[in-house]
Write a protein that holds these residues in place. Structure first.
Motif, PDB file in Angstrom:
ATOM      1  N   TRP A 101       6.989   6.775   0.368  1.00 22.37           N
ATOM      2  CA  TRP A 101       7.469   5.490   0.870  1.00 22.37           C
ATOM      3  C   TRP A 101       6.358   4.458   0.992  1.00 22.37           C
ATOM      4  CZ3 TRP A 101      11.429   6.391   5.434  1.00 22.37           C
ATOM      5  CH2 TRP A 101      12.551   7.069   4.930  1.00 22.37           C
ATOM      6  N   PHE A 102       5.141   4.899   1.279  1.00 25.67           N
ATOM      7  CA  PHE A 102       4.040   3.956   1.497  1.00 25.67           C
ATOM      8  C   PHE A 102       3.871   2.989   0.339  1.00 25.67           C
ATOM      9  CE2 PHE A 102       2.174   7.244  -1.067  1.00 25.67           C
ATOM     10  CZ  PHE A 102       1.255   6.584  -1.871  1.00 25.67           C
ATOM     11  N   ALA A 103       4.169   3.445  -0.876  1.00 26.78           N
ATOM     12  CA  ALA A 103       3.967   2.604  -2.055  1.00 26.78           C
ATOM     13  C   ALA A 103       5.077   1.587  -2.252  1.00 26.78           C
ATOM     14  CB  ALA A 103       3.836   3.477  -3.305  1.00 26.78           C
ATOM     15  N   GLU A 104       6.132   1.665  -1.438  1.00 23.09           N
ATOM     16  CA  GLU A 104       7.258   0.748  -1.582  1.00 23.09           C
ATOM     17  C   GLU A 104       7.302  -0.308  -0.487  1.00 23.09           C
ATOM     18  OE1 GLU A 104      10.907   2.819  -2.281  1.00 23.09           O
ATOM     19  OE2 GLU A 104      10.079   3.898  -3.994  1.00 23.09           O
ATOM     20  N   PHE A 105       6.351  -0.255   0.441  1.00 20.14           N
ATOM     21  CA  PHE A 105       6.309  -1.241   1.512  1.00 20.14           C
ATOM     22  C   PHE A 105       5.956  -2.628   0.973  1.00 20.14           C
ATOM     23  CE2 PHE A 105       4.978   2.368   4.567  1.00 20.14           C
ATOM     24  CZ  PHE A 105       6.306   2.666   4.834  1.00 20.14           C
ATOM     25  N   PRO A 106       6.276  -3.677   1.720  1.00 13.32           N
ATOM     26  CA  PRO A 106       5.807  -5.012   1.318  1.00 13.32           C
ATOM     27  C   PRO A 106       4.290  -5.030   1.155  1.00 13.32           C
ATOM     28  CG  PRO A 106       7.380  -5.163   3.124  1.00 13.32           C
ATOM     29  CD  PRO A 106       7.070  -3.705   2.965  1.00 13.32           C
ATOM     30  N   ASN A 107       3.829  -5.947   0.312  1.00 11.34           N
ATOM     31  CA  ASN A 107       2.395  -6.173   0.080  1.00 11.34           C
ATOM     32  C   ASN A 107       1.722  -5.031  -0.665  1.00 11.34           C
ATOM     33  OD1 ASN A 107       2.846  -8.503   1.628  1.00 11.34           O
ATOM     34  ND2 ASN A 107       2.142  -7.515   3.505  1.00 11.34           N
ATOM     35  N   PHE A 144       6.262  -1.274 -10.311  1.00  9.78           N
ATOM     36  CA  PHE A 144       6.666  -2.394 -11.162  1.00  9.78           C
ATOM     37  C   PHE A 144       6.097  -3.760 -10.786  1.00  9.78           C
ATOM     38  CE2 PHE A 144      11.183  -2.470  -8.999  1.00  9.78           C
ATOM     39  CZ  PHE A 144      10.645  -3.000  -7.830  1.00  9.78           C
ATOM     40  N   GLY A 145       5.097  -3.799  -9.949  1.00  9.25           N
ATOM     41  CA  GLY A 145       4.401  -5.062  -9.732  1.00  9.25           C
ATOM     42  C   GLY A 145       5.057  -6.010  -8.763  1.00  9.25           C
ATOM     43  N   GLY A 146       5.808  -5.473  -7.817  1.00 11.56           N
ATOM     44  CA  GLY A 146       6.352  -6.324  -6.770  1.00 11.56           C
ATOM     45  C   GLY A 146       7.753  -6.814  -7.035  1.00 11.56           C
ATOM     46  N   GLY A 147       8.694  -6.394  -6.185  1.00  9.38           N
ATOM     47  CA  GLY A 147      10.050  -6.914  -6.259  1.00  9.38           C
ATOM     48  C   GLY A 147      10.179  -8.175  -5.425  1.00  9.38           C
ATOM     49  N   HIS A 207      15.216  -7.460  -6.956  1.00  3.08           N
ATOM     50  CA  HIS A 207      14.766  -7.083  -8.294  1.00  3.08           C
ATOM     51  C   HIS A 207      13.357  -7.614  -8.519  1.00  3.08           C
ATOM     52  CE1 HIS A 207      18.873  -6.102  -9.751  1.00  3.08           C
ATOM     53  NE2 HIS A 207      19.249  -7.136  -9.016  1.00  3.08           N
ATOM     54  N   THR A 208      12.715  -7.090  -9.555  1.00  4.48           N
ATOM     55  CA  THR A 208      11.587  -7.795 -10.136  1.00  4.48           C
ATOM     56  C   THR A 208      12.129  -8.995 -10.901  1.00  4.48           C
ATOM     57  OG1 THR A 208      11.765  -6.392 -12.083  1.00  4.48           O
ATOM     58  CG2 THR A 208      10.159  -5.726 -10.405  1.00  4.48           C
ATOM     59  N   MET A 209      11.248  -9.911 -11.260  1.00  5.93           N
ATOM     60  CA  MET A 209      11.705 -11.045 -12.069  1.00  5.93           C
ATOM     61  C   MET A 209      12.209 -10.565 -13.426  1.00  5.93           C
ATOM     62  SD  MET A 209      11.432 -13.648 -10.097  1.00  5.93           S
ATOM     63  CE  MET A 209      11.508 -15.126 -11.121  1.00  5.93           C
ATOM     64  N   GLU A 210      11.529  -9.586 -14.017  1.00  6.07           N
ATOM     65  CA  GLU A 210      11.970  -9.110 -15.336  1.00  6.07           C
ATOM     66  C   GLU A 210      13.357  -8.475 -15.264  1.00  6.07           C
ATOM     67  OE1 GLU A 210      12.558  -5.847 -16.291  1.00  6.07           O
ATOM     68  OE2 GLU A 210      11.948  -4.969 -14.398  1.00  6.07           O
ATOM     69  N   SER A 211      13.647  -7.823 -14.141  1.00  5.16           N
ATOM     70  CA  SER A 211      14.936  -7.142 -14.009  1.00  5.16           C
ATOM     71  C   SER A 211      16.100  -8.127 -14.016  1.00  5.16           C
ATOM     72  CB  SER A 211      14.947  -6.319 -12.716  1.00  5.16           C
ATOM     73  OG  SER A 211      16.142  -5.604 -12.566  1.00  5.16           O
ATOM     74  N   VAL A 212      15.877  -9.331 -13.506  1.00  2.00           N
ATOM     75  CA  VAL A 212      16.930 -10.349 -13.541  1.00  2.00           C
ATOM     76  C   VAL A 212      17.333 -10.640 -14.982  1.00  2.00           C
ATOM     77  CG1 VAL A 212      17.501 -12.752 -12.996  1.00  2.00           C
ATOM     78  CG2 VAL A 212      16.191 -11.374 -11.356  1.00  2.00           C
ATOM     79  N   VAL A 213      16.331 -10.653 -15.863  1.00  4.81           N
ATOM     80  CA  VAL A 213      16.598 -10.921 -17.274  1.00  4.81           C
ATOM     81  C   VAL A 213      17.075  -9.669 -18.004  1.00  4.81           C
ATOM     82  CG1 VAL A 213      15.547 -11.625 -19.468  1.00  4.81           C
ATOM     83  CG2 VAL A 213      14.977 -12.843 -17.351  1.00  4.81           C
ATOM     84  N   ASP A 233       8.471  -2.708  -3.293  1.00  9.32           N
ATOM     85  CA  ASP A 233       8.193  -2.155  -4.611  1.00  9.32           C
ATOM     86  C   ASP A 233       9.084  -0.950  -4.844  1.00  9.32           C
ATOM     87  OD1 ASP A 233       6.539  -1.441  -7.126  1.00  9.32           O
ATOM     88  OD2 ASP A 233       5.518  -3.194  -6.292  1.00  9.32           O
ATOM     89  N   ALA A 234       8.948  -0.338  -5.991  1.00  9.23           N
ATOM     90  CA  ALA A 234       9.684   0.877  -6.311  1.00  9.23           C
ATOM     91  C   ALA A 234       8.726   1.849  -6.978  1.00  9.23           C
ATOM     92  CB  ALA A 234      10.864   0.574  -7.228  1.00  9.23           C
ATOM     93  N   THR A 235       8.984   3.129  -6.813  1.00 11.72           N
ATOM     94  CA  THR A 235       8.149   4.161  -7.421  1.00 11.72           C
ATOM     95  C   THR A 235       8.991   4.977  -8.389  1.00 11.72           C
ATOM     96  OG1 THR A 235       8.593   5.547  -5.471  1.00 11.72           O
ATOM     97  CG2 THR A 235       6.513   4.330  -5.520  1.00 11.72           C
ATOM     98  N   PHE A 236       8.399   5.292  -9.535  1.00 11.30           N
ATOM     99  CA  PHE A 236       9.109   5.955 -10.622  1.00 11.30           C
ATOM    100  C   PHE A 236       8.382   7.222 -11.047  1.00 11.30           C
ATOM    101  CE2 PHE A 236       9.909   1.426 -10.849  1.00 11.30           C
ATOM    102  CZ  PHE A 236      11.276   1.325 -11.066  1.00 11.30           C
TER     103      PHE A 236
END
Length: 341
Positions: A101-107, A144-147, A207-213, A233-236
């Motif tokens: 979870w730590f990797a999905e927190f804000p910032n 993914f570089g920030g949602g 979403h990320t910006m790319e995900s919108v597209v 963020d999200a972790t994969f």
């Protein structure tokens, strides 16, 4: 990758030897994005081609034409051997993967390549021996570089703007953020966002910006709120069935390891880094409203984050992480060093 402990049985090992580890093998991969998605064309297909190349055709990967299950099922598809290889989102099984979870927190950052490499190194150093990762060979992890926060009709600049709005989200980090900001979280994978927006079930989506597209949401999500270090963020993962991995000859395992691990993790993040700026430019050109979150909103999110981190340290320790605070510090220091290069 080699430090991963898997509890494979003696029977599985014996079977691998009996069937001839050096013989040619075709591995199946289940993927739940369409074949036009960049993760398919620019990450998964090139990796499959590289596997065949580095093993001189002894090991090949076939990406199945349709997924063998929903997005949240893909870890189990690989672990149980229904698919040999699968990729997915740790976020969709939050209780199983509380350690991440730590990797999905804000910032958590906005450089996907640096994030993904930092997460791989953190996994290797702090997580690989946990029982939750038994039964699979971890081929890569990614971020993914920030949602960001997206809405269908209005700007979301302050906590007051967000209050009462219904947002699709994918996991407990996002759920808590939205709830404490006064919004109404609605759990669903990104693949369902369009139908939910069209039917009015939700007002916005994360979403990320790319995900919108790439999920073709640009007509339904027209207002975008940007957090400079990421709203969440999200972790994969990309994983292979452990017994199937053990059946591969050691020389071919080594060849695959050289193109997987940190290398494949970096590729994962790098592709998001290429996609999101291009998507932002395209959305701006289409007349979308793209604005920075207000200092008030950023401060509110930071306060929520601090409380989440404190709670997670306790939960992660209960999940078997030896020193959660040190692990999180390792990730952030590694990310910051890589992002500065």
């Amino acid at each position: 990758m080699t430090c991963t402990l898997r509890r494979t049985t003696a029977l599985a090992t014996a079977l691998a030897l009996m069937t001839g580890a050096a013989s040619a093998q075709n591995l199946t991969m289940s993927s739940w994005v369409p074949p036009t998605h960049f993760l398919h064309t620019d990450v998964l297909v090139p990796f499959a081609e590289q596997v065949a190349e580095v093993t001189e055709g002894r090991v090949t990967v076939t990406i199945l034409p349709a997924p063998l299950g929903g997005p949240a099922q893909h870890w189990e598809l690989a672990r149980t051997g229904v698919a040999d290889i699968a990729w997915g989102n740790f976020t969709y099984e939050p209780e199983r993967f509380v350690s991440l979870w730590f990797a999905e927190f804000p910032n958590a950052g906005t450089n996907g390549e640096a994030q993904s490499v930092a997460l791989w190194r953190t996994y290797q150093a702090h997580l690989a021996d946990l029982p939750v990762f038994d039964g699979v060979e971890m081929l890569a992890v990614g971020m993914f570089g920030g949602g960001q926060l997206h809405h269908g009709s209005a700007q979301m600049l302050t906590p007051e703007d967000i209050a009462g709005q219904k947002f699709r989200m994918g996991g407990p980090i996002q759920e808590r953020l939205l709830t404490e900001l006064g919004a109404v979280p609605v759990a669903a994978p990104a693949t369902r966002a369009y139908e939910m927006l069209e039917s009015g079930v939700i007002d916005g989506s994360l979403h990320t910006m790319e995900s919108v597209v790439n999920f073709r949401l640009e007509d339904a999500l027209t207002h975008h709120t940007i957090f400079p270090d990421g709203f969440y963020d999200a972790t994969f993962f990309v994983v292979m069935n452990g017994a199937r991995w053990d059946s591969i000859a050691p020389a071919d395992q080594a060849a695959i390891e050289a193109i997987a691990g940190e290398t494949l993790s970096a590729t994962w993040g790098r592709q998001f880094d290429l996609q999101s700026p291009a998507a932002t430019e395209a959305l701006a050109a289409a007349g979308h409203t793209i604005t920075q979150a207000s200092p008030e909103l950023i401060a509110a999110v930071d306060t929520i984050r601090d409380a989440m981190v404190a709670d997670w340290i306790v939960a992660a320790a209960e999940a078997g992480v030896a020193d959660p605070a040190t692990m999180m510090g390792f990730y952030m220091e590694t990310y910051e060093a890589l992002a500065a290069e």
